[in-house]
Design a protein around this motif. Structure first.
Motif, PDB file in Angstrom:
ATOM      1  N   ASP A   3       0.856  -1.311   0.418  1.00  0.00           N
ATOM      2  CA  ASP A   3       0.379   0.510   0.318  1.00  0.00           C
ATOM      3  C   ASP A   3       0.728   1.107  -0.009  1.00  0.00           C
ATOM      4  O   ASP A   3       2.058   1.286   0.682  1.00  0.00           O
ATOM      5  N   ILE A   4       0.558   2.243  -1.063  1.00  0.00           N
ATOM      6  CA  ILE A   4       1.055   3.564  -0.747  1.00  0.00           C
ATOM      7  C   ILE A   4       0.335   4.099   0.520  1.00  0.00           C
ATOM      8  O   ILE A   4      -1.048   5.062  -0.383  1.00  0.00           O
ATOM      9  N   ARG A   5       0.883   5.287   0.675  1.00  0.00           N
ATOM     10  CA  ARG A   5      -0.374   6.689   1.435  1.00  0.00           C
ATOM     11  C   ARG A   5       1.041   7.829   1.100  1.00  0.00           C
ATOM     12  O   ARG A   5       2.223   7.330   2.079  1.00  0.00           O
ATOM     13  N   GLU A   6       0.319   8.527   0.424  1.00  0.00           N
ATOM     14  CA  GLU A   6       1.324   9.682   0.316  1.00  0.00           C
ATOM     15  C   GLU A   6       0.533  11.162   0.525  1.00  0.00           C
ATOM     16  O   GLU A   6      -1.138  10.627  -0.078  1.00  0.00           O
ATOM     17  N   LEU A  18       0.242  15.808  -8.359  1.00  0.00           N
ATOM     18  CA  LEU A  18       0.470  14.536  -7.724  1.00  0.00           C
ATOM     19  C   LEU A  18       1.287  13.790  -7.017  1.00  0.00           C
ATOM     20  O   LEU A  18       2.608  14.168  -7.250  1.00  0.00           O
ATOM     21  N   PRO A  19       1.910  13.077  -6.403  1.00  0.00           N
ATOM     22  CA  PRO A  19       2.982  12.790  -5.358  1.00  0.00           C
ATOM     23  C   PRO A  19       3.720  11.913  -6.617  1.00  0.00           C
ATOM     24  O   PRO A  19       3.039  11.258  -6.950  1.00  0.00           O
ATOM     25  N   LYS A  20       5.159  11.614  -6.963  1.00  0.00           N
ATOM     26  CA  LYS A  20       5.901  10.571  -7.851  1.00  0.00           C
ATOM     27  C   LYS A  20       5.476   9.392  -7.477  1.00  0.00           C
ATOM     28  O   LYS A  20       5.100   8.764  -8.564  1.00  0.00           O
ATOM     29  N   ALA A  21       5.533   8.854  -6.371  1.00  0.00           N
ATOM     30  CA  ALA A  21       4.524   7.676  -6.308  1.00  0.00           C
ATOM     31  C   ALA A  21       2.947   7.407  -6.641  1.00  0.00           C
ATOM     32  O   ALA A  21       3.240   6.728  -7.231  1.00  0.00           O
ATOM     33  N   VAL A  22       2.061   8.273  -6.613  1.00  0.00           N
ATOM     34  CA  VAL A  22       1.449   7.881  -7.315  1.00  0.00           C
ATOM     35  C   VAL A  22       1.008   8.315  -8.850  1.00  0.00           C
ATOM     36  O   VAL A  22       0.513   7.015  -9.650  1.00  0.00           O
ATOM     37  N   ARG A  23       1.979   8.893  -9.302  1.00  0.00           N
ATOM     38  CA  ARG A  23       1.752   9.207 -10.397  1.00  0.00           C
ATOM     39  C   ARG A  23       2.638   7.503 -11.753  1.00  0.00           C
ATOM     40  O   ARG A  23       1.981   7.835 -12.005  1.00  0.00           O
ATOM     41  N   GLN A  24       3.901   7.575 -10.960  1.00  0.00           N
ATOM     42  CA  GLN A  24       4.335   6.237 -11.508  1.00  0.00           C
ATOM     43  C   GLN A  24       3.521   5.371 -11.389  1.00  0.00           C
ATOM     44  O   GLN A  24       3.185   4.177 -12.023  1.00  0.00           O
ATOM     45  N   VAL A  25       2.277   4.489  -9.886  1.00  0.00           N
ATOM     46  CA  VAL A  25       1.345   3.635 -10.273  1.00  0.00           C
ATOM     47  C   VAL A  25       0.589   3.958 -11.237  1.00  0.00           C
ATOM     48  O   VAL A  25      -0.067   3.019 -11.913  1.00  0.00           O
ATOM     49  N   LEU A  26      -0.234   4.886 -11.164  1.00  0.00           N
ATOM     50  CA  LEU A  26      -0.660   5.288 -12.228  1.00  0.00           C
ATOM     51  C   LEU A  26      -0.536   5.615 -13.855  1.00  0.00           C
ATOM     52  O   LEU A  26      -1.073   5.223 -14.926  1.00  0.00           O
ATOM     53  N   GLY A  27       1.149   5.165 -14.340  1.00  0.00           N
ATOM     54  CA  GLY A  27       1.702   5.689 -15.567  1.00  0.00           C
ATOM     55  C   GLY A  27       1.731   6.660 -16.222  1.00  0.00           C
ATOM     56  O   GLY A  27       0.984   6.010 -17.239  1.00  0.00           O
ATOM     57  N   VAL A  28       1.553   8.228 -15.513  1.00  0.00           N
ATOM     58  CA  VAL A  28       0.768   9.339 -15.849  1.00  0.00           C
ATOM     59  C   VAL A  28       2.441   9.915 -15.625  1.00  0.00           C
ATOM     60  O   VAL A  28       3.019  10.011 -14.466  1.00  0.00           O
TER      61      VAL A  28
END
Length: 105
Positions: A3-6, A18-28
């Motif tokens: 789980d990622i919490r940002e 959007l935090p970097k980890a969220v952008r990476q998970v979403l692929g944006v």
């Protein structure tokens, strides 16, 4: 996957980064689109598909983007067209409001 919490801070204009980890998970990446859905009081963020649901609007937006990228001036819309577009907006719009931060096309 763990789980990622940002956290993100809301600006005075209602914007977040959007935090970097969220952008990476979403692929944006820069210029990428995300969709927000509210489900039972929770906000779900997903990557939005590049194609617009309405092909006519998608083609129109692509035309405008090509003109902007080519450095061509996009002229003013006729008053009736601008009014019709603004009538479809669900939140108030101040077209004279300054844009804060970088703008990516």
């Amino acid at each position: 996957m763990n789980d990622i919490r940002e956290f993100a801070t809301l600006t005075s204009k209602g914007q977040i980064t959007l935090p970097k980890a969220v952008r990476q998970v979403l692929g944006v990446d820069q210029g990428g689109k995300v969709r927000f859905e509210i489900r039972s009081g929770e906000v779900v963020v997903t990557r939005a598909e590049a194609d617009h649901e309405d092909p006519a609007i998608g083609a129109f937006l692509d035309l405008i983007e090509r003109d902007i990228r080519a450095g061509r001036h996009v002229g003013s819309l006729p008053d009736d067209v601008a009014a019709a577009l603004l009538a479809e907006v669900k939140t108030p719009v101040d077209i004279d409001e300054d844009i804060e931060g970088d703008v990516a096309l």
